[in-house]
Design an enzyme around this catalytic site. Structure first.
Site, mmCIF file in Angstrom:
data_model
loop_
_atom_site.group_PDB
_atom_site.id
_atom_site.type_symbol
_atom_site.label_atom_id
_atom_site.label_comp_id
_atom_site.label_asym_id
_atom_site.label_seq_id
_atom_site.Cartn_x
_atom_site.Cartn_y
_atom_site.Cartn_z
ATOM 1 N N GLU A 134 0.860 -1.182 0.000
ATOM 2 C CA GLU A 134 0.000 0.000 0.000
ATOM 3 C C GLU A 134 0.901 1.238 0.000
ATOM 4 O OE1 GLU A 134 -3.373 2.095 2.808
ATOM 5 O OE2 GLU A 134 -2.814 0.048 3.288
ATOM 6 N N ASP A 187 -5.836 9.983 9.429
ATOM 7 C CA ASP A 187 -4.527 9.503 9.860
ATOM 8 C C ASP A 187 -4.050 10.144 11.149
ATOM 9 O OD1 ASP A 187 -3.643 7.560 7.864
ATOM 10 O OD2 ASP A 187 -3.914 9.218 6.470
#
Lengths: 408, 261
Positions: free
Chosen positions: B51, B62
């Site tokens: 990824e 995040d």
């Protein structure tokens, strides 16, 4: 602004008919709900709550009571005789600076706090730029009895220290945001992160008409009290509607609150004034509608200040409350359809307008509001004799530090 | 084989080997632009699917580690254009399919058609877009699906049962099961029974493999979660190893990654 709209008339008719946002939260191409999966359920519950309560008779009655007896509504419409003479126009001021806590933000904060209490949440998080929304949220949470955490960029905390103190006294916990640009945008990022972490028992009290659906709608509905009152007051006091309604635009909540009830009145021009900062290059201003292009930030598709790679750009304004790289999707629609026009006032022009209003009318307005006055003055010069309604979004006590720094 | 099918096949191959698939995440160009291609090669040697994070200025889903890495990568001039060019140049060196993790705005800025074309040329197999819920995804899918590129759907512990089933059936490549209500890189324990029950629920309705991510840092977690999901995604912990100049290969192998390049 490079968004184009093919069916402007249709979209405006739908907006006037109350059909926008549509069921997907869209204002034409703008709006929607671009949020992490963790928040989808929280947004759905919020939407259900808005649909269930916002127009419920009991909720409206409670909100009305708070607006009247706690916020101090209706706020006055003041004629400004000396500004009128100076500008060669007929100037009327819608005085949100006289609402409780000193700005329009309280209309939205108390409405959302009442909604949050009905949704049964345990706490409220909010973000703030200039501190006005933080103060309003802290006050509203105290009023309804919910704990409040306010996220604020550390740059804004420094330039709006008195508001930080007010929030604390009102019982809120103020969290300094040290990431990103350390202003309003980073504070919104952090509030959303905090909400992602406990979506079930937290209510995010968003302060402007931005964000994923239903926030732009919810905030517009709560702030439209400004325009509804102003429209009636203009008829009662001036005997006619204004030729133009002028408001400053950061995220755009006070402007949409003033504009929305006039959208159907074709004779009334709508003029949004953005922060021109100290230049027209990226990073030198916060003029999202004038210089931006469409993109997705903070949950909504609207106009943004971003580069060719889609990276959001830092903004500048002397006014913390306008220092934001996006704008509410309804403004994007009003701009794209041509129903509202948008212009800029730079830092120096806004400061000059602030001094003029102070000296001629005895009102120290917020730096945000000073941009609206600068735009209104330009309009008056180009349209002698015009009837001008200016949205006075907030009072300027909080900006004294900045004014002293600039020796004005 | 399409990109979506390649992702699924890589995960199934790991499972056939008797282990959960390992999906390592790196922020493109971090901590060093020059070493990106080399890192990719190491990761595709140890991981089953790689990824690659496209840095964004406002990474809402995040935590601090990935936020920090995104900010540094942007400062170093990393862009989606650069990432796709680098991936295209190094495509032949990779053993594992690559999936891009990006917030929506950089993808919008490139334009979906151009994006999809360039992904095919660069050997990218699909996308994870954390701020793109299914309801808003039709325009992007219209560009990805005809080219066989996967759009991985995320589910979370607070996703309702009906919606979970819908998302699992709509997902391509694998289903990304977010293990915590929170941002990436958290320190909450992710192997509690409630989480494992949740993973079992996702698995019971998913026609394709389920990979669990957010907060996974240790071999014991991988082992336990591996009993309840077909794969694990390791992001912040790996980014921290890389930024401290650690050995990514040794770290990933300690988590049960492939033992050969």
């Amino acid at each position: 602004m490079n968004a184009t709209i093919d069916n402007a008339e249709q979209l405006l008719a739908a907006l006037v008919a109350g059909e926008l946002p549509d069921r997907n939260g869209r204002y034409g191409p703008f709006g929607g709900r671009y949020v992490p999966e963790t928040l989808v359920d929280a947004f759905s519950r919020l939407e259900d709550g808005v649909n269930r309560w916002l127009h419920d008779a009991e909720f409206r009655a409670e909100l009305q009571m708070e607006l009247r007896h706690w916020v101090g509504r209706p706020t006055p419409l003041s004629h400004a005789p000396r500004l009128s003479r100076e500008w060669g126009a007929e100037v009327w001021l819608k005085r949100e600076d006289l609402a409780h806590t000193g700005a329009h933000k309280i209309n939205n904060a108390i409405g959302q706090a009442l909604l949050a209490r009905r949704l049964g949440v345990k706490r409220i998080v909010a973000e703030t730029g200039a501190g006005q929304h933080g103060v309003a949220s802290a006050a509203a949470c105290a009023r309804v009895g919910l704990p409040c955490e306010v996220y604020m960029g550390e740059i804004d905390m420094a330039r709006q220290a008195p508001n930080v103190d007010r929030m604390k006294r009102l019982g809120a916990r103020v969290v300094a945001v040290t990431s990103g640009d350390r202003t309003l945008r980073a504070a919104i990022d952090e509030s959303m992160r905090e909400w992602v972490s406990s979506p079930s028992d937290t209510y995010y009290l968003l302060g402007s008409a931005v964000g994923g659906h239903p926030y732009p709608y919810l905030v517009r509905e709560l702030q439209s009290v400004i325009g509804r009152e102003a429209r009636q007051q203009m008829i009662d006091q001036a005997g006619t509607l204004p030729d133009v309604a002028v408001a400053c635009v950061g995220g755009g909540s006070n402007a949409i609150g003033l504009f929305h009830p006039f959208v159907d009145a074709a004779s009334v021009q709508l003029l949004g004034v953005e922060a021109g900062g100290h230049g027209s290059g990226l990073g030198e201003h916060s003029a999202t509608v004038v210089h931006g292009s469409p993109g997705v930030l903070h949950g909504t598709y609207s106009l943004l200040l971003h580069d060719a790679d889609g990276q959001i750009q830092e903004t500048h304004s002397i006014s913390a409350g306008l220092d934001y790289p996006g704008v509410g999707p309804e403004h994007a629609l009003l701009a794209a359809t041509g129903r509202a026009s948008y212009t800029v006032a730079d830092d120096a022009t806004a400061l000059d307008a602030l001094n003029e209003v102070c000296a001629l009318e005895g009102i120290l307005v917020a730096l945000e509001t000073a941009h609206a006055f600068a735009g209104a003055r330009e309009f008056a010069r180009a349209n002698p004799g015009a009837k001008i309604l200016v949205g006075v979004s907030g009072r300027g006590d909080k900006d004294l530090g900045t004014l002293l720094e600039h020796s004005v | 084989m399409t990109g979506a099918a390649a992702i699924t096949a890589a995960i199934e191959a790991a499972n056939a080997d008797g282990r959960p698939a390992l999906v390592p995440f790196i922020t493109a160009g971090y901590p060093d632009r020059q070493e990106f291609a080399q890192h990719l090669q190491v990761l595709s040697g140890c991981g089953d699917v790689v990824e690659v994070g496209v840095p964004f200025t406002d990474p809402l889903a995040d935590g601090v580690t990935i936020q920090r890495s995104s900010e540094a990568a942007l400062k170093a001039g990393v862009s989606l254009d650069w990432i796709l060019t680098t991936l295209q140049q190094s495509a032949a060196d990779r053993a594992a399919p690559v999936i891009l993790m990006s917030y929506l705005n950089p993808l919008l800025a490139m334009g979906y058609e151009q994006l999809a074309e360039r992904c095919i040329a660069a050997g990218v197999a699909g996308f994870i877009v954390p701020d793109l819920p299914w309801e808003e995804s039709a325009p992007l899918r219209a560009a990805l699906e005809p080219r066989g590129l996967a759009l991985v759907q995320l589910v979370s512990p607070v996703t309702t049962a009906d919606r979970m089933k819908m998302l699992c059936e709509a997902s391509a490549g694998f289903v990304y099961a977010v293990t915590v209500t929170g941002v990436t890189g958290g320190n909450k324990p992710v192997n509690e029974s409630a989480i494992l029950d949740y993973l079992d629920r996702v698995r019971s309705v998913s026609p394709i493999p389920v990979c669990a991510g957010f907060g996974i840092r240790e071999a014991s977690q991988v082992e336990q979660i591996g009993l309840h999901a077909e794969g694990v995604i390791v992001g912040s912990a790996l980014v921290e190893v890389l930024e401290q100049g650690g050995d990514a290969r040794a770290f990933l192998q300690s988590l049960g990654g492939k033992q050969h390049d």
